[in-house]
Design a protein around this motif. Structure first.
Motif, PDB file in Angstrom:
ATOM      1  N   ARG A 174       0.830  -1.209   0.000  1.00 51.05           N
ATOM      2  CA  ARG A 174       0.000   0.000   0.000  1.00 51.05           C
ATOM      3  C   ARG A 174       0.864   1.259   0.000  1.00 51.05           C
ATOM      4  O   ARG A 174       0.590   2.221  -0.742  1.00 51.05           O
ATOM      5  CB  ARG A 174      -0.927  -0.019   1.220  1.00 51.05           C
ATOM      6  N   GLN A 177       2.421   1.633  -3.427  1.00 53.47           N
ATOM      7  CA  GLN A 177       1.419   2.124  -4.371  1.00 53.47           C
ATOM      8  C   GLN A 177       1.227   3.631  -4.225  1.00 53.47           C
ATOM      9  O   GLN A 177       1.148   4.353  -5.229  1.00 53.47           O
ATOM     10  CB  GLN A 177       0.095   1.399  -4.117  1.00 53.47           C
ATOM     11  N   PRO A 230      -7.412   2.323  -3.757  1.00 52.81           N
ATOM     12  CA  PRO A 230      -6.468   1.343  -3.214  1.00 52.81           C
ATOM     13  C   PRO A 230      -6.518   1.256  -1.694  1.00 52.81           C
ATOM     14  O   PRO A 230      -6.192   0.220  -1.119  1.00 52.81           O
ATOM     15  CB  PRO A 230      -5.115   1.855  -3.706  1.00 52.81           C
ATOM     16  N   THR A 234      -6.939  -2.204   0.224  1.00 53.96           N
ATOM     17  CA  THR A 234      -6.062  -2.622   1.312  1.00 53.96           C
ATOM     18  C   THR A 234      -6.867  -3.035   2.535  1.00 53.96           C
ATOM     19  O   THR A 234      -6.553  -4.032   3.200  1.00 53.96           O
ATOM     20  CB  THR A 234      -5.098  -1.482   1.683  1.00 53.96           C
ATOM     21  N   LEU A 262      -5.397  -3.152  -5.552  1.00 51.90           N
ATOM     22  CA  LEU A 262      -4.049  -2.742  -5.176  1.00 51.90           C
ATOM     23  C   LEU A 262      -3.070  -2.947  -6.329  1.00 51.90           C
ATOM     24  O   LEU A 262      -2.226  -2.080  -6.611  1.00 51.90           O
ATOM     25  CB  LEU A 262      -3.614  -3.533  -3.945  1.00 51.90           C
ATOM     26  N   TRP A 265      -3.392  -0.223  -9.035  1.00 47.80           N
ATOM     27  CA  TRP A 265      -2.829   1.084  -8.689  1.00 47.80           C
ATOM     28  C   TRP A 265      -1.317   1.034  -8.509  1.00 47.80           C
ATOM     29  O   TRP A 265      -0.677   2.083  -8.372  1.00 47.80           O
ATOM     30  CB  TRP A 265      -3.506   1.636  -7.442  1.00 47.80           C
ATOM     31  N   ILE A 266      -0.739  -0.147  -8.501  1.00 48.07           N
ATOM     32  CA  ILE A 266       0.714  -0.281  -8.541  1.00 48.07           C
ATOM     33  C   ILE A 266       1.201  -0.344  -9.987  1.00 48.07           C
ATOM     34  O   ILE A 266       2.149   0.353 -10.373  1.00 48.07           O
ATOM     35  CB  ILE A 266       1.174  -1.530  -7.764  1.00 48.07           C
TER      36      ILE A 266
END
Length: 285
Positions: A174, A177, A230, A234, A262, A265-266
């Motif tokens: 997280r 990200q 995200p 998480t 997640l 968004w990474i």
């Protein structure tokens, strides 16, 4: 080579003591100081605070450091750590624009490797920050035990160890990200300030996203919100790991939704930053 990019970025970060202090040490130090102050004040006012504080603060039973570790791992990606780790991450991502050194080093390695090296060192920075937070929570527990005269114990079952590992990994992902939004902002704007503030603005917007979309019929138990937020993704993963009442309230396919949200968004900010950087003119940097 990628190894060369990682090695050079690691060396540069190791020489930047200011960024290391604010990203790694500041939050744990403040956390220990505030916790100590809180314990001392609570001890001095135990009679007045009886029934007003959580029982685990004032009760006289043993204090389990194993539970402290698991709880700390579940709280890695708290807002304070997110904001202060971003200081070091933004320095790594935008430093070459600020110091006008991109054009000097880009001829010695591929652009993709240069960006990947920065992300790898940021991942290491996050690991250091979470480890420091873990140590500070243990120190705070030791101080709590000393102030209230509680004995110490340590239990770590196999399930607790698995929870510790999964919660720690989730929190680390997280934070990574969150910093990757800064990477994309840095590449697009060539600005350190953008790398610092863009993730904060986007994060605040994503926090209020459920309240904005629910009147439109987009419910938190659906697929869209975890893919757009995200932070919510998480929380779904943490709830699934922690089990109990938290897991019972999770929507269907919570783990899949959390992983997809997640991972999205990474991957997207990183891929977009690499693509943008590969087309960028660095002649004036």
């Amino acid at each position: 080579m990628l190894a060369d990019a990682i090695r050079s970025e690691t060396y540069r970060l190791s020489r930047n003591r200011t960024a290391l202090f604010w990203s790694v040490l500041f939050v744990p130090i403040i956390g220990v100081l505030l916790s100590t102050l809180g314990f001392v004040v609570a001890k001095a006012n135990m009679a007045k605070l009886a029934g007003k504080l959580p029982p685990e603060v004032l009760k006289g039973g043993p204090l389990d450091l194993g539970l402290t570790l698991v709880k700390s791992a579940g709280d890695f990606a708290n807002p304070a750590i997110l904001m202060f780790v971003l200081i070091g991450a933004a320095t790594i991502y935008a430093g070459d624009y600020r110091w006008e050194t991109w054009r000097l080093i880009s001829a010695r390695n591929t652009r993709t490797n240069l960006v990947a090296g920065k992300v790898a060192v940021t991942a290491l920075l996050i690991l250091l920050a979470t480890f420091a937070a873990l140590i500070s929570d243990v120190i705070a527990s030791l101080i709590q035990a000393a102030v209230f005269g509680r004995s110490l114990t340590f239990t770590m079952t196999g399930d607790a160890a698995a929870d510790f590992g999964l919660l720690g990994l989730t929190g680390w992902a997280r934070i990574l990200q969150f910093t990757l939004l800064g990477l994309l902002a840095a590449v697009m704007t060539r600005s350190l300030l953008a790398a610092l503030f863009a993730p904060l603005v986007i994060g605040v917007g994503q926090f209020f996203l459920p309240q904005i979309l629910m009147p439109m019929g987009v419910m938190p138990d659906g697929w869209l919100l975890p893919l757009l937020s995200p932070g919510m993704a998480t929380d779904l993963l943490k709830g699934a790991v922690q089990g109990g009442a938290a897991a019972a309230e999770l929507p269907d396919h919570a783990v899949v939704k959390g992983l997809l949200g997640l991972a999205l968004w990474i991957a997207v900010p990183f891929a977009a930053a690499v693509a943008w950087f590969n087309t960028q003119d660095l002649s004036k940097e």
